[in-house]
Design an enzyme around this catalytic site. Structure first.
Site, PDB file in Angstrom:
ATOM      1  N   ARG A  53       0.852  -1.187   0.000  1.00 47.81           N
ATOM      2  CA  ARG A  53       0.000   0.000   0.000  1.00 47.81           C
ATOM      3  C   ARG A  53       0.894   1.246   0.000  1.00 47.81           C
ATOM      4  O   ARG A  53       1.710   1.429   0.902  1.00 47.81           O
ATOM      5  CB  ARG A  53      -0.933   0.026   1.233  1.00 47.81           C
ATOM      6  CG  ARG A  53      -2.000  -1.048   1.227  1.00 47.81           C
ATOM      7  CD  ARG A  53      -3.055  -0.755   0.181  1.00 47.81           C
ATOM      8  NE  ARG A  53      -4.125  -1.752   0.161  1.00 47.81           N
ATOM      9  CZ  ARG A  53      -4.171  -2.784  -0.669  1.00 47.81           C
ATOM     10  NH1 ARG A  53      -3.184  -2.988  -1.528  1.00 47.81           N
ATOM     11  NH2 ARG A  53      -5.183  -3.640  -0.631  1.00 47.81           N
ATOM     12  N   ARG A  80      -4.217  24.978 -10.918  1.00 43.53           N
ATOM     13  CA  ARG A  80      -3.742  23.754 -10.279  1.00 43.53           C
ATOM     14  C   ARG A  80      -3.093  22.878 -11.344  1.00 43.53           C
ATOM     15  O   ARG A  80      -3.765  22.291 -12.184  1.00 43.53           O
ATOM     16  CB  ARG A  80      -4.905  23.019  -9.602  1.00 43.53           C
ATOM     17  CG  ARG A  80      -5.489  23.758  -8.409  1.00 43.53           C
ATOM     18  CD  ARG A  80      -4.449  23.996  -7.318  1.00 43.53           C
ATOM     19  NE  ARG A  80      -5.027  24.568  -6.110  1.00 43.53           N
ATOM     20  CZ  ARG A  80      -4.307  24.886  -5.036  1.00 43.53           C
ATOM     21  NH1 ARG A  80      -2.989  24.730  -5.051  1.00 43.53           N
ATOM     22  NH2 ARG A  80      -4.892  25.388  -3.968  1.00 43.53           N
ATOM     23  N   ALA A  92      -7.521  28.374   1.527  1.00 48.25           N
ATOM     24  CA  ALA A  92      -7.032  27.160   2.183  1.00 48.25           C
ATOM     25  C   ALA A  92      -5.531  27.234   2.332  1.00 48.25           C
ATOM     26  O   ALA A  92      -4.856  28.027   1.673  1.00 48.25           O
ATOM     27  CB  ALA A  92      -7.430  25.922   1.374  1.00 48.25           C
ATOM     28  N   LEU A  94      -1.772  24.956   4.131  1.00 46.38           N
ATOM     29  CA  LEU A  94      -1.144  23.790   4.753  1.00 46.38           C
ATOM     30  C   LEU A  94      -0.918  24.003   6.243  1.00 46.38           C
ATOM     31  O   LEU A  94      -0.683  25.124   6.695  1.00 46.38           O
ATOM     32  CB  LEU A  94       0.205  23.511   4.087  1.00 46.38           C
ATOM     33  CG  LEU A  94       0.179  23.128   2.613  1.00 46.38           C
ATOM     34  CD1 LEU A  94       1.607  23.106   2.065  1.00 46.38           C
ATOM     35  CD2 LEU A  94      -0.492  21.780   2.423  1.00 46.38           C
ATOM     36  N   GLU A 109      -4.906  32.355   6.493  1.00 44.08           N
ATOM     37  CA  GLU A 109      -5.104  32.045   5.075  1.00 44.08           C
ATOM     38  C   GLU A 109      -6.231  32.892   4.472  1.00 44.08           C
ATOM     39  O   GLU A 109      -6.120  33.354   3.334  1.00 44.08           O
ATOM     40  CB  GLU A 109      -5.415  30.554   4.896  1.00 44.08           C
ATOM     41  CG  GLU A 109      -4.268  29.629   5.233  1.00 44.08           C
ATOM     42  CD  GLU A 109      -3.072  29.795   4.304  1.00 44.08           C
ATOM     43  OE1 GLU A 109      -3.249  30.332   3.183  1.00 44.08           O
ATOM     44  OE2 GLU A 109      -1.954  29.411   4.690  1.00 44.08           O
ATOM     45  N   GLU A 113      -5.219  35.329   1.386  1.00 43.02           N
ATOM     46  CA  GLU A 113      -5.725  34.967   0.058  1.00 43.02           C
ATOM     47  C   GLU A 113      -6.905  35.820  -0.396  1.00 43.02           C
ATOM     48  O   GLU A 113      -7.173  35.898  -1.592  1.00 43.02           O
ATOM     49  CB  GLU A 113      -6.104  33.485   0.030  1.00 43.02           C
ATOM     50  CG  GLU A 113      -4.906  32.569   0.213  1.00 43.02           C
ATOM     51  CD  GLU A 113      -5.202  31.117  -0.110  1.00 43.02           C
ATOM     52  OE1 GLU A 113      -6.391  30.779  -0.359  1.00 43.02           O
ATOM     53  OE2 GLU A 113      -4.256  30.311  -0.117  1.00 43.02           O
ATOM     54  N   GLY A 132      -7.949   7.088   0.251  1.00 43.98           N
ATOM     55  CA  GLY A 132      -7.454   5.888  -0.396  1.00 43.98           C
ATOM     56  C   GLY A 132      -5.966   5.929  -0.683  1.00 43.98           C
ATOM     57  O   GLY A 132      -5.361   4.885  -0.957  1.00 43.98           O
ATOM     58  N   GLU A 136      -3.742  12.856   4.592  1.00 44.25           N
ATOM     59  CA  GLU A 136      -4.083  14.262   4.784  1.00 44.25           C
ATOM     60  C   GLU A 136      -5.393  14.416   5.546  1.00 44.25           C
ATOM     61  O   GLU A 136      -6.398  13.770   5.225  1.00 44.25           O
ATOM     62  CB  GLU A 136      -4.202  14.977   3.443  1.00 44.25           C
ATOM     63  CG  GLU A 136      -4.599  16.451   3.579  1.00 44.25           C
ATOM     64  CD  GLU A 136      -4.827  17.143   2.253  1.00 44.25           C
ATOM     65  OE1 GLU A 136      -5.124  18.349   2.277  1.00 44.25           O
ATOM     66  OE2 GLU A 136      -4.710  16.484   1.206  1.00 44.25           O
ATOM     67  N   GLU A 162      -0.496  31.883  -6.699  1.00 47.56           N
ATOM     68  CA  GLU A 162      -1.341  32.789  -5.932  1.00 47.56           C
ATOM     69  C   GLU A 162      -1.209  34.247  -6.370  1.00 47.56           C
ATOM     70  O   GLU A 162      -1.864  35.121  -5.810  1.00 47.56           O
ATOM     71  CB  GLU A 162      -0.993  32.684  -4.440  1.00 47.56           C
ATOM     72  CG  GLU A 162      -1.263  31.305  -3.841  1.00 47.56           C
ATOM     73  CD  GLU A 162      -0.917  31.257  -2.371  1.00 47.56           C
ATOM     74  OE1 GLU A 162      -0.250  32.211  -1.892  1.00 47.56           O
ATOM     75  OE2 GLU A 162      -1.300  30.291  -1.697  1.00 47.56           O
TER      76      GLU A 162
END
Length: 215
Positions: A53, A80, A92, A94, A109, A113, A132, A136, A162
Site C-alpha cells: 500500500r 492547479r 485554504a 497547509l 489564510e 488569500e 485511499g 491528509e 497565488e
C-alpha cells in the site's frame, strides 16, 4: 469483531484502526508530502495475505468557507497544475507551522488569500480528502462577520499560482447549484458549500466551536 450484518445507523461513526505493517520504506521525500510504501497484513483469518500500500504522508490542511451577511460564498480562482485547470476554491492552506491552532491558521489564510477578517468562526466539517492514498486531514471552517482589510495592512505578498487570484462572491444557493452541475470541482470548496447549505437549515446551531478537537 461484530458481524457486519448487525450494523445499523447508530454504528456510523469513523473510528481509529491500524492493521499490522510488516515492512515500510520511503521512496520519495518532498517539501509538502512524502511517499511511504507499506506491506500490510490483511486480517483474512489466516493472516497470510500481505499486500503493498502506497501512502502519501501529507502535512494536512485547512479550508475556509467565508459567508457574508448576504449569504454569499467567497470563492477564489487558482491554477492547479496536476489537474490542468483553473479551479474555483475556498481559501485554504497547509498545516506547516507546528503547534499553530487550526482556526488561527485558517484566519491567516483567509486574510492572505482574500483580504478579509472574520469575527465569527465555527467548525464546519472535518474530512480526509483522499483517504485511499493519503493521510491528509483537513478541517473546513465557517467564517462570518467579515471585514475587508486595507491592502497596506496585509503583510503578505502573493507569488507563483497565488499571484493573480480573482475573488468572486456567489450566493449560497447558486454555489450549491454549481457544485451539483459539475462546475466546481475542488474538494474543500464542494464540501464547504454543501455543508454550509445544510448547516443553515437550523441556523448553524449544530456546528462545533472553532477549537473543537479532531476525532
Amino acid at each position: 469483531m461484530s458481524d457486519p450484518r448487525d450494523l445499523g445507523p447508530d454504528d456510523v461513526r469513523d473510528r481509529p484502526e491500524r492493521w499490522e505493517v510488516t515492512g515500510s520504506e520511503r521512496p520519495f521525500e518532498g517539501h509538502v508530502f512524502n511517499v511511504r510504501r507499506d506491506r500490510v497484513r490483511m486480517p483474512n483469518g489466516a493472516d497470510t495475505e500481505i499486500v503493498g500500500r502506497d501512502v502519501i504522508e501529507h502535512l494536512g490542511s485547512v479550508g475556509v468557507l467565508a459567508l457574508d451577511d448576504r449569504d454569499r460564498v467567497l470563492l477564489i480562482r487558482q491554477y492547479r497544475h496536476p489537474v490542468g485547470h483553473l479551479l474555483w476554491e475556498v481559501p485554504a492552506g497547509l498545516r506547516d507551522k507546528d503547534g499553530e491552532p487550526l482556526h488561527e491558521l485558517a484566519a491567516r489564510e483567509l486574510l492572505e488569500e482574500s483580504g478579509y477578517r472574520a469575527g465569527r468562526w465555527d467548525t464546519l466539517v472535518d474530512v480526509y480528502p483522499s483517504s485511499g492514498m493519503s493521510d491528509e486531514r483537513s478541517r473546513i471552517f465557517l467564517a462570518r462577520d467579515l471585514t475587508l482589510v486595507p491592502a497596506e495592512e496585509i503583510d503578505f505578498q502573493r507569488v507563483h499560482e497565488e499571484a493573480d487570484m480573482p475573488v468572486v462572491w456567489v450566493p449560497l444557493e447558486e454555489a450549491v447549484a454549481k457544485v451539483l452541475a459539475g462546475h466546481v470541482h475542488n474538494t474543500l470548496a464542494c464540501l464547504g458549500i454543501l455543508a454550509a447549505h445544510a448547516a443553515r437549515a437550523d441556523g448553524y446551531r449544530a456546528l462545533r466551536p472553532a477549537d473543537a478537537p479532531e476525532e
